[in-house]
Write a protein that holds these residues in place. Structure first.
Motif, PDB file in Angstrom:
ATOM      1  N   LEU A 289      34.192 -36.452 -10.750  1.00  0.00           N
ATOM      2  CA  LEU A 289      34.865 -35.154 -10.251  1.00  0.00           C
ATOM      3  C   LEU A 289      34.952 -35.487  -8.998  1.00  0.00           C
ATOM      4  O   LEU A 289      35.837 -34.630  -8.521  1.00  0.00           O
ATOM      5  CB  LEU A 289      34.044 -34.682 -10.968  1.00  0.00           C
ATOM      6  N   LEU A 290      33.620 -35.709  -8.636  1.00  0.00           N
ATOM      7  CA  LEU A 290      34.339 -35.858  -6.987  1.00  0.00           C
ATOM      8  C   LEU A 290      35.601 -37.135  -6.523  1.00  0.00           C
ATOM      9  O   LEU A 290      34.916 -37.714  -5.258  1.00  0.00           O
ATOM     10  CB  LEU A 290      33.003 -35.574  -5.432  1.00  0.00           C
ATOM     11  N   THR A 291      36.340 -36.694  -6.584  1.00  0.00           N
ATOM     12  CA  THR A 291      37.714 -37.694  -5.692  1.00  0.00           C
ATOM     13  C   THR A 291      38.618 -36.882  -4.956  1.00  0.00           C
ATOM     14  O   THR A 291      38.798 -35.560  -4.963  1.00  0.00           O
ATOM     15  CB  THR A 291      37.977 -38.441  -6.836  1.00  0.00           C
ATOM     16  N   GLY A 292      39.020 -37.616  -3.861  1.00  0.00           N
ATOM     17  CA  GLY A 292      40.499 -37.101  -3.256  1.00  0.00           C
ATOM     18  C   GLY A 292      39.707 -35.607  -2.337  1.00  0.00           C
ATOM     19  O   GLY A 292      38.886 -35.772  -2.260  1.00  0.00           O
ATOM     20  N   GLY A 293      40.755 -34.651  -3.177  1.00  0.00           N
ATOM     21  CA  GLY A 293      40.403 -33.136  -2.078  1.00  0.00           C
ATOM     22  C   GLY A 293      39.235 -32.794  -2.664  1.00  0.00           C
ATOM     23  O   GLY A 293      39.333 -31.433  -2.998  1.00  0.00           O
ATOM     24  N   ALA A 294      38.628 -32.872  -3.140  1.00  0.00           N
ATOM     25  CA  ALA A 294      37.802 -31.941  -4.686  1.00  0.00           C
ATOM     26  C   ALA A 294      36.536 -31.409  -3.898  1.00  0.00           C
ATOM     27  O   ALA A 294      36.830 -31.245  -2.781  1.00  0.00           O
ATOM     28  CB  ALA A 294      37.069 -32.695  -5.479  1.00  0.00           C
ATOM     29  N   THR A 295      36.668 -29.985  -3.518  1.00  0.00           N
ATOM     30  CA  THR A 295      35.939 -28.678  -3.037  1.00  0.00           C
ATOM     31  C   THR A 295      34.120 -29.327  -3.164  1.00  0.00           C
ATOM     32  O   THR A 295      33.983 -29.541  -4.145  1.00  0.00           O
ATOM     33  CB  THR A 295      35.667 -27.671  -3.407  1.00  0.00           C
ATOM     34  N   ASP A 296      33.563 -29.794  -1.800  1.00  0.00           N
ATOM     35  CA  ASP A 296      32.766 -30.480  -1.705  1.00  0.00           C
ATOM     36  C   ASP A 296      31.414 -28.419  -1.555  1.00  0.00           C
ATOM     37  O   ASP A 296      31.766 -27.851  -1.966  1.00  0.00           O
ATOM     38  CB  ASP A 296      32.247 -30.848  -0.295  1.00  0.00           C
TER      39      ASP A 296
END
Length: 230
Positions: free
Chosen positions: A170-177
């Protein structure tokens, strides 16, 4: 008549560490015992370096800046009703807001935060607990003291393959952290937990206190909406 003196013995001179010169004659007198053995005050003075002198003299020291007040105990867990515990958690979280706590954890263990939560430890003290997808691909647990921000402990998690796989997926590219989700939800109250959830394509489930409310922040924006519990 010319007299010739003979050498009765060799004189050996030994320099001792303390600066004492010792001489002994083989079969001869030592000139009363005083001239053959003596301590040189000058030799002692010569062997005293400025560094050693400084070490023995009183010196003023200044305390170095603390890395997070590690000697300060975390706040105690609330006792009594659920409402009391929620208030205690919110109070602890307010000491070190979630985005700042996340920064402390990531400075220690670089990677991506999968969850951040105020929870009680074995001593019933409230601490920030983090799960981090580290840069080496492992899942790391990091605990942070909300009373100052010191790192309390860290270790690799075992048997949490679902959390690890979810973070990688899920936490790939420009994902909201996690930090961005916490900042967005802070307008709703004191953030006491931020957790990555897989539902609806992935989102952050954020809990705020002291009213114990749950919010959802998608991975493609920082829009905050009430979380639905199916």
């Amino acid at each position: 008549m010319r007299r010739t003196s003979s050498v009765l013995g060799a004189v050996t001179v030994v320099v001792l560490a303390g600066g004492t010169l010792v001489g002994c004659g083989d079969g001869g007198s030592s000139d009363g015992g005083g001239s053959a053995s003596r301590t040189s005050a000058g030799a002692n003075a010569a062997t005293t370096s400025p560094a050693s002198a400084a070490a023995t003299s009183p010196a003023s020291t200044s305390a170095s800046p603390s890395s997070g007040a590690s000697a300060t105990l975390p706040p105690k867990k609330g006792t009594g009703s659920d409402a009391d515990e929620h208030r205690a958690e919110a109070k602890a979280a307010a000491m070190l807001p979630a985005p700042e706590a996340i920064g402390k954890a990531l400075a220690h263990t670089p990677g991506k935060v999968l969850s951040a939560e105020i929870d009680d430890n074995a001593q019933d003290r409230l601490i920030w607990e983090f799960e981090i997808l580290a840069k080496d691909g492992t899942l790391q647990a990091v605990d942070v003291n909300p009373a100052g921000g010191a790192i309390l402990s860290s270790h690799q998690e075992r048997g949490e393959s679902d959390d690890l796989a979810r973070g990688k997926r899920l936490l790939t590219g420009g994902a909201t952290d996690a930090a961005a989700a916490a900042k967005a939800a802070a307008a709703k109250g004191t953030v006491v937990s931020v957790k990555l959830k897989p539902e609806n394509g992935g989102h952050w489930s954020v809990e705020t206190g002291p009213g114990d409310r749950d919010w959802s922040v998608p991975l493609d924006s920082v829009k905050v909406s009430p979380e639905r519990h199916d």
